[in-house]
Write a protein that holds these residues in place. Structure first.
Motif, short mmCIF file in Angstrom:
data_model
loop_
_atom_site.label_atom_id
_atom_site.label_comp_id
_atom_site.label_asym_id
_atom_site.label_seq_id
_atom_site.Cartn_x
_atom_site.Cartn_y
_atom_site.Cartn_z
N GLY A 106 0.81 -1.21 0.00
CA GLY A 106 0.00 0.00 0.00
C GLY A 106 0.85 1.26 0.00
N GLU A 107 2.04 1.18 0.60
CA GLU A 107 2.88 2.37 0.67
C GLU A 107 4.08 2.32 -0.25
OE1 GLU A 107 3.88 3.62 4.63
OE2 GLU A 107 1.92 4.59 4.55
N TRP A 163 3.57 5.13 -5.14
CA TRP A 163 2.55 6.17 -5.23
C TRP A 163 2.93 7.16 -6.32
CZ3 TRP A 163 5.93 6.24 -0.98
CH2 TRP A 163 6.77 7.36 -0.90
N TYR A 164 1.97 7.97 -6.70
CA TYR A 164 2.25 9.03 -7.65
C TYR A 164 1.21 10.11 -7.48
CZ TYR A 164 -1.38 6.62 -10.35
OH TYR A 164 -2.54 6.01 -10.74
N TYR A 165 1.54 11.30 -7.96
CA TYR A 165 0.62 12.43 -7.87
C TYR A 165 0.13 12.78 -9.26
CZ TYR A 165 3.19 12.71 -3.49
OH TYR A 165 3.78 12.41 -2.31
N VAL A 166 -1.01 13.44 -9.29
CA VAL A 166 -1.58 13.80 -10.60
C VAL A 166 -0.60 14.64 -11.40
CG1 VAL A 166 -3.47 14.97 -11.75
CG2 VAL A 166 -3.90 13.74 -9.65
N MET A 173 0.79 -3.11 -8.48
CA MET A 173 -0.57 -3.05 -8.99
C MET A 173 -1.11 -1.63 -9.02
SD MET A 173 -3.33 -5.87 -8.01
CE MET A 173 -4.89 -5.25 -7.45
N GLN A 174 -0.64 -0.80 -8.11
CA GLN A 174 -1.14 0.58 -8.07
C GLN A 174 -0.76 1.37 -9.30
OE1 GLN A 174 0.41 -0.84 -5.38
NE2 GLN A 174 -0.17 0.23 -3.50
N VAL A 199 -2.07 2.17 -14.33
CA VAL A 199 -2.45 3.25 -15.25
C VAL A 199 -1.23 4.00 -15.78
CG1 VAL A 199 -3.72 5.40 -15.45
CG2 VAL A 199 -4.80 3.46 -14.36
N VAL A 244 -10.59 4.92 -15.37
CA VAL A 244 -10.27 4.68 -13.97
C VAL A 244 -9.46 5.85 -13.40
CG1 VAL A 244 -8.96 3.20 -12.41
CG2 VAL A 244 -10.43 2.20 -14.14
N LEU A 245 -8.54 6.37 -14.21
CA LEU A 245 -7.74 7.50 -13.73
C LEU A 245 -8.62 8.71 -13.48
CD1 LEU A 245 -4.83 8.41 -13.18
CD2 LEU A 245 -4.81 9.36 -15.46
N ALA A 250 -9.02 10.34 -9.83
CA ALA A 250 -8.58 11.71 -9.63
C ALA A 250 -9.73 12.56 -9.08
CB ALA A 250 -8.06 12.30 -10.94
N ALA A 272 -2.15 14.33 -3.20
CA ALA A 272 -2.92 13.11 -3.01
C ALA A 272 -2.24 11.96 -3.74
CB ALA A 272 -4.32 13.31 -3.55
N LYS A 273 -1.98 10.90 -3.01
CA LYS A 273 -1.32 9.75 -3.63
C LYS A 273 -2.36 8.90 -4.35
CE LYS A 273 2.40 9.62 -0.30
NZ LYS A 273 3.01 8.92 0.84
N LEU A 274 -2.15 8.71 -5.63
CA LEU A 274 -3.11 7.95 -6.43
C LEU A 274 -2.72 6.49 -6.52
CD1 LEU A 274 -3.89 10.26 -9.45
CD2 LEU A 274 -5.32 9.74 -7.50
N GLY A 275 -3.64 5.69 -6.92
CA GLY A 275 -3.31 4.31 -7.29
C GLY A 275 -3.76 3.29 -6.30
N ASN A 276 -4.30 3.68 -5.15
CA ASN A 276 -4.66 2.64 -4.20
C ASN A 276 -6.15 2.62 -3.87
OD1 ASN A 276 -4.66 4.99 -2.88
ND2 ASN A 276 -3.14 4.46 -1.34
N ARG A 282 -9.55 0.72 -4.32
CA ARG A 282 -10.03 -0.59 -4.73
C ARG A 282 -11.41 -0.76 -4.14
NH1 ARG A 282 -5.23 -1.77 -5.89
NH2 ARG A 282 -4.49 -1.24 -3.84
N ASP A 340 -6.34 1.45 3.00
CA ASP A 340 -5.44 0.88 1.99
C ASP A 340 -4.00 1.30 2.20
OD1 ASP A 340 -6.34 -0.63 -0.64
OD2 ASP A 340 -4.44 0.42 -0.98
N GLY A 341 -3.82 2.52 2.67
CA GLY A 341 -2.46 3.02 2.82
C GLY A 341 -1.64 2.19 3.79
N GLY A 350 -7.51 -6.47 -4.49
CA GLY A 350 -6.08 -6.35 -4.27
C GLY A 350 -5.41 -7.67 -3.97
#
Lengths: 773, 773
Positions: A261-262, A265-268, A509-510, A513, B223-224, B228, B242-246, B248, B255-256, B507
């Motif tokens: 889960g940690e 990560w990525y930001y928009v 998996m995160q 995209v 999904v993105l 978002a 904001a951390k994206l991708g988690n 579900r 999730d974090g 997940g």
């Protein structure tokens, strides 16, 4: 007539054989992995032993490093050069060509399998810039092919039951080969979904859900077998307590504790940077292909496949060169203080306990921070990435940062200084370009992923520095993985399957995209310059690969606007349905066509198509003296107006069944499985002559054996329709006929390649110009 | 002639439109999700408020619970019954039928979209046992269709540029609809890979890598976009951090912090138990389908689609019944002491802080352990699962255990007593069976997953008890997920796509191999009894769906042994290439065929095929008075030996282009996009009569407009080949002809259904018996 039982058995085997294929590939992968581990450990441990024994010595460790490399390469290169040339490279282009419908001799022999898989152990052991994944694809194809045919010529093994030839026809054989490919990818990467998708995307022009499911069964059983075996090997305690499901080839370290889960990560706002990573990946891939084509061309001229010795010396030379370069960089490396970090310290303690003994600690034998020639408390910056197996370097670049507690910002850049990543990137990239195509089994996936990961990590470091480490922490793992995906996408131009492969092997998996995004961008950028590495190599070899139409607008334009009449070959060899045996033998000797249309009517303008017959069926007919009859009335020079009755005075071994179904059945049995050896025509002719079948009154009647409804398309059908038929129906040829079905040409796979289409158009234009002039 | 520019534009749009579709679906999903959240919160909060206000009251909360349900259902049911009947149910069977090549009116109208998506909010809000996923599939299909056509009839919106009809043909329209479906699934589940695979497995009979890639682009952008937007809504601070991708949908809580590496595990020896889970899932699915078919049959008799009021009352009655049952069980529930566990306590504290205020704590308003009518410190065991939205119950069954520290063995069974799971399983299973098929938008995925998860959890508890909690800890999450997968597999009989969907939404990447196993077993078990729920409903409606051949041995046997000559319709309506306008109008009025072969020669035995023409093209020709000419020489009763020149005295609005390409182009433009409304033939006849075109000397020449190379197969071609052609070439009909291409029959999709084949065989046998007698 096929019985209900036969259909049910077939049904059951369709589902069971993929499991067999998967399990076999799982076991194979397990054995090969152990082999690789052994040779790799042998080489690096011996070398490092000497370095640690005397930290000023250079010559002795260098000698060991280079000589082991040369020795291992001799095995790998020798297997290819002197045993089976088809074991060279990754095998993916060859398998792709085969699955597209082109036959290649020896491609699926067990000899090739052994040469390939033994070879890849030693290629990797020798430190060649190569991965095991490509060869596994090829290996899987061979296993799939052998299992479905239930025979191996090389082993002299062949099941000869009533139902043994259930899958010995073209279509089934291709499907099972594709399933084997999927199992190969899956066991190489430990990625069941990615394996199945790989085959669908790269391998099959004949997709169906039915095949997809079976691929997936094979990949699942393969991966499960492999992981269960690995657990059984590593678990000192009870295997029944081993928790399955968390193996990932390039996954996080210490998977059990990994905090997925940690981890990523990525930001928009990072998306524009991802686009840059994608573009860089595409450019790297395009440049790699461009340089590799130049090298391949040079190689074809100076080191052709038939000069076995030269090929052998070349690969050994490249291995030696690789070793010397890597060793030199490691030696010249700057030293750096070990990172002082709680998490890394902890990691060290574990390792030290594993390595057991104070000596190792003193020697600085940290697994991830090797001391090499550095003083105590420091480690060799370049050696960290260059004096380890390539797959380990990839894993480190992607994941090593996670051992560091990243609540303190900027900590990740502690692990790899930019200089180290840059050296790794350039050195491995150039060596990879040089290596792909040598006479040894070499896969491209791992090298491509490794340089990509270094590239991505560098981009991430640059971004972090420009943003400021105190402001926001960006994720280096993310950039490494995206870089790896972009680089692989740029080299192979695959999309979905590598996205899923990267996701599965790294556990990211995160990131699906952004992974998809960079792969698409790198594909677009790469396609602007050249084709993917596999297609490029296929085209260099001149195989008539039919790509999916509609993927490029220019190709679609051509296929929609050109009619098949324009590209069809007009000079075709046709047979009457009844012909003198000796004429038939002459035709077979002088014409290498794989299939012949059967027509009635002798004049060219009136040839009505009756059916078609393949070369192998003709061979089998002659071999078993089927359909021969005495046409005494028209002794010499007579036309083919035969009586059509089977004469009594000929030794016909078989009575032909009267009804169509049984005849078809007989024909099915006559058809040998693909890649069946050609009979010796000269021997056959001799035999026929001995038995007086070559006399002028002996005719052969092919009517019962011909395929009665070959596809016949009108000459002004658009090429795109013919194209679609070829791909989806798995055709090998199409007949072209006028509304009154009079043959006017035959079209083969080669006639549909883009080059040929262009030539045909050119010819047409010239003809028109002439007629106007 | 299409220009190079047009091809390039087409190419670009092929890749850009999927992004547009994805983004639109992402926004749609975001809005619908908010809507669902709002109605659901409204209903449950109001009800619980009353319970907590006075813990002895039953009537008031029951009234609120039931009346809100009835009110919401009135909206959902009303939209279906009185606005658009096609908005009922999940829409998956309809979309599948459409993608298979069968036209359905109104299926892809924007009115249906609005009715469906508004309806599903209120269906779920009303507490109907339904999920949003199926309706999203349908919604995606409509969006994909509308975007590709760049038009919407209902909105009166239509782009009329030069290139606007680029994708207004059958093939492209179907591809974009399929892409929309993928985006719908992906945004409903937050699963980009699963969405793309869903479409490939369930939707497309016309797979190509090209479509697959575009599906994946659409799912990724969808999904993105969704995630978002969700981040933007929930992030009170800067969205750039904001951390994206988690995200579900049914993923781990928090999730974090989720420790994916430890969340799921299994042992080798558990595989036999997994097999049992698979078998149970298959049986549950088969029984569900069996019961649902009975109910559907009853419904068709007593509550047919055209009795709108009855349909409306039925769905309201079912909603009221559902509410009363759930409420009664919650009221009758035993109470249980709150689990005393550090992890859960901690969880509580967070929630309490969120809910703010001592009052809520006192009232026992724990999100996961609701007090309801219980005394302080206890919670309602049944209410925990029954007085929450269904998707929340699913999430709890799968994941709630993870809040508990599981180093102390057996802790997981603390969360859900077996009785509670069993009640949930039985109640929801029965209500689900009753609900599927009512006049409201209802998806099947979530209910099926929820009952499956309960089943799996129960199996896991039984196993844990029999093994002994002190010996080894087995993982309840694993069993819940496997049970959910098995149940969904048993109901839908899909395989790969639901495996990936379950993996992505939960997940549970580690579990992909056992997930696949249970899904396959449940499919095999289920197929033993009946077909999947979607195919069953398609067959009840009688749509001619062409399943992939080769999936069942009996079907393969039939298609291989039967020739198309046996199943072809012999009574076909053919047209000469030139015909009196009034005859043509008569034929169009009296015959509803969608396509007509054009032949020359009047006698039946000599009809040489010249081409074919579709009904819509004929309509368009008449509408625009194209191809009409004056055939004065053969005034009345004359045959069709027309002169073929365009007469001057007729008001032909268009000059026909001479070369074939331009004619084809014109024909393309004439072809309206799919689902185009039929013209009013009577009106057309009136107009033609007014303009004196119905007089006997006015003929129409169809030669320039006909499709010149229809597929013509010989009558003894095997059905399996025809089948394959139909599926892969997207054909709507095949002509059957003899070697001299004389028409002897026409074959349509309906002729290839298994029933029809059997009937044809029966007829053939009877004919033979007669002729022998």
């Amino acid at each position: 007539v096929k019985s209900k039982k036969e259909y049910n058995l077939r049904e059951a085997l369709c589902w069971l054989l993929p499991i067999v294929i998967g399990v076999l590939m799982g076991i194979t992968a397990f054995v090969v992995d152990i082999g690789i581990e052994w040779v790799v450990t042998f080489r690096y441990e011996r070398t490092k032993d000497k370095i640690y024994a005397n930290s000023s010595s250079i010559a002795l460790p260098l000698f060991i490093f280079v000589s082991t490399s040369a020795a291992f390469t001799c095995v790998a290169g020798g297997l290819v050069a002197f045993v089976e040339p088809l074991a060279a490279g990754s095998g993916i282009p060859e398998v792709k060509t085969y699955l597209n419908g082109v036959r290649m001799k020896n491609l699926l022999h067990i000899k090739t399998l052994v040469a390939k898989l033994c070879g890849i152990m030693f290629s990797i052991g020798a430190g060649l810039i190569a991965g095991k994944e490509g060869p596994f694809v090829h290996g899987g194809a061979i296993v799939g092919s052998g299992v479905s045919a239930m025979a191996s010529k090389a082993l002299g093994w062949r099941i000869n039951g009533k139902y043994a030839n259930l899958f010995r026809n073209d279509v089934d054989h291709r499907e099972f080969t594709a399933i084997g490919t999927a199992a190969g990818v899956a066991t190489a990467f430990g990625a069941p979904i990615g394996g199945a998708l790989f085959t669908i995307e790269e391998g099959c022009s004949f997709y169906s859900t039915f095949v997809f499911w079976r691929c997936f069964i094979a990949t699942c059983s393969g991966v499960l077998t492999l992981h269960a075996l690995v657990e059984a090997r590593h678990t000192t305690f009870d295997v029944s307590e081993a928790k399955l499901g968390n193996h990932r080839d390039f996954g996080l370290y210490s998977d059990g504790d990994a905090n997925y889960g940690e981890a990523f990560w990525y930001y928009v706002w990072e998306f524009p940077v991802f686009v840059i990573v994608g573009i860089l990946g595409g450019l790297m891939g395009a440049l790699f292909i461009h340089l590799n084509v130049k090298i391949t061309m040079w190689r074809r001229k100076h080191i052709p496949v038939d000069k076995r010795n030269r090929r052998f010396y070349e690969v050994v030379a490249i291995a030696v060169l690789t070793s010397i370069i890597l060793f030199s960089f490691a030696k010249a490396s700057p030293c750096r203080t070990l990172p002082e970090n709680a998490a890394i310290e902890e990691k060290f303690n574990e390792e030290e306990a594993e390595l057991s003994g104070e000596d190792t600690v003193k020697e600085g034998r940290h697994m991830y921070f090797p001391r090499l020639w550095c003083e105590e408390g420091k480690y060799s910056v370049y050696g960290q990435l260059l004096m380890v197996p390539l797959s380990e370097a990839l894993r480190m670049i992607v994941h090593l940062g996670e051992t560091v507690d990243c609540t303190t910002t900027g900590c990740q850049s502690e692990i790899f200084p930019s200089a180290s990543l840059f050296v790794f990137l350039v050195v491995i990239y150039l060596l990879m370009t040089l290596t792909y195509g040598v006479s040894a089994p070499t896969g491209l996936f791992v090298p491509s992923l490794a340089v990509g990961a270094a590239m991505g990590h560098l981009v991430g470091q640059i971004l972090q520095n420009s943003v400021g480490a105190d402001k926001i922490t960006i994720n280096m793992h993310t950039y490494s993985i995206l870089g790896a995906a972009a680089s692989l996408g740029g080299a192979t131009r695959m999309t979905l399957s590598i996205a899923v492969l990267v996701m599965e092997t790294t556990g990211a998996m995160q990131l699906i995209v952004p992974i998809m995004l960079v792969i698409f961008i790198s594909k677009i950028v790469g396609d602007f310059f050249n084709e993917g590495i596999y297609d490029t190599h296929i085209h260099i070899r001149g195989a008539p690969l039919l790509e999916e139409s509609g993927l490029s607008s220019s190709h679609r334009m051509i296929t929609e606007k050109v009619s098949i009449g324009d590209v069809a070959k007009k000079e075709l060899v046709v047979l009457p349905s009844k012909i003198q045996v000796r004429s038939l033998v002459e035709i077979l000797k002088n014409c290498s066509h794989n299939s012949f249309p059967i027509v009635n009517g002798a004049e060219k303008s009136k040839m009505v198509i009756e059916g078609s017959i393949s070369r192998v069926v003709l061979y089998k007919m002659l071999e078993h003296r089927l359909g021969l009859y005495n046409n005494a009335s028209t002794a010499e020079g007579g036309e083919e107006e035969a009586s059509g009755v089977m004469s009594e005075d000929l030794d016909t071994k078989y009575v032909l069944p009267k009804d169509q179904r049984r005849r078809r059945n007989l024909q099915n049995k006559l058809e040998p499985r693909i890649d069946g050896e050609p009979l010796h025509l000269d021997l056959l002719e001799f035999e026929l002559n001995q038995e007086n079948f070559l006399e002028s009154h002996v005719y052969v009647d092919m009517t019962p054996f011909m395929q009665q409804n070959p596809f016949v398309l009108s000459p002004d059908t658009s090429l795109s329709r013919a194209y679609h038929l070829f791909r989806t129906m798995g055709l090998r040829y199409l007949l072209v006929g006028h509304a009154q079905p009079v043959v006017s040409g035959i079209i083969t796979r080669k006639d549909l390649t883009e080059e040929h289409i262009k030539i045909s158009i050119g010819k047409k234009v010239r003809r028109r110009m002439k007629s106007k002039a």
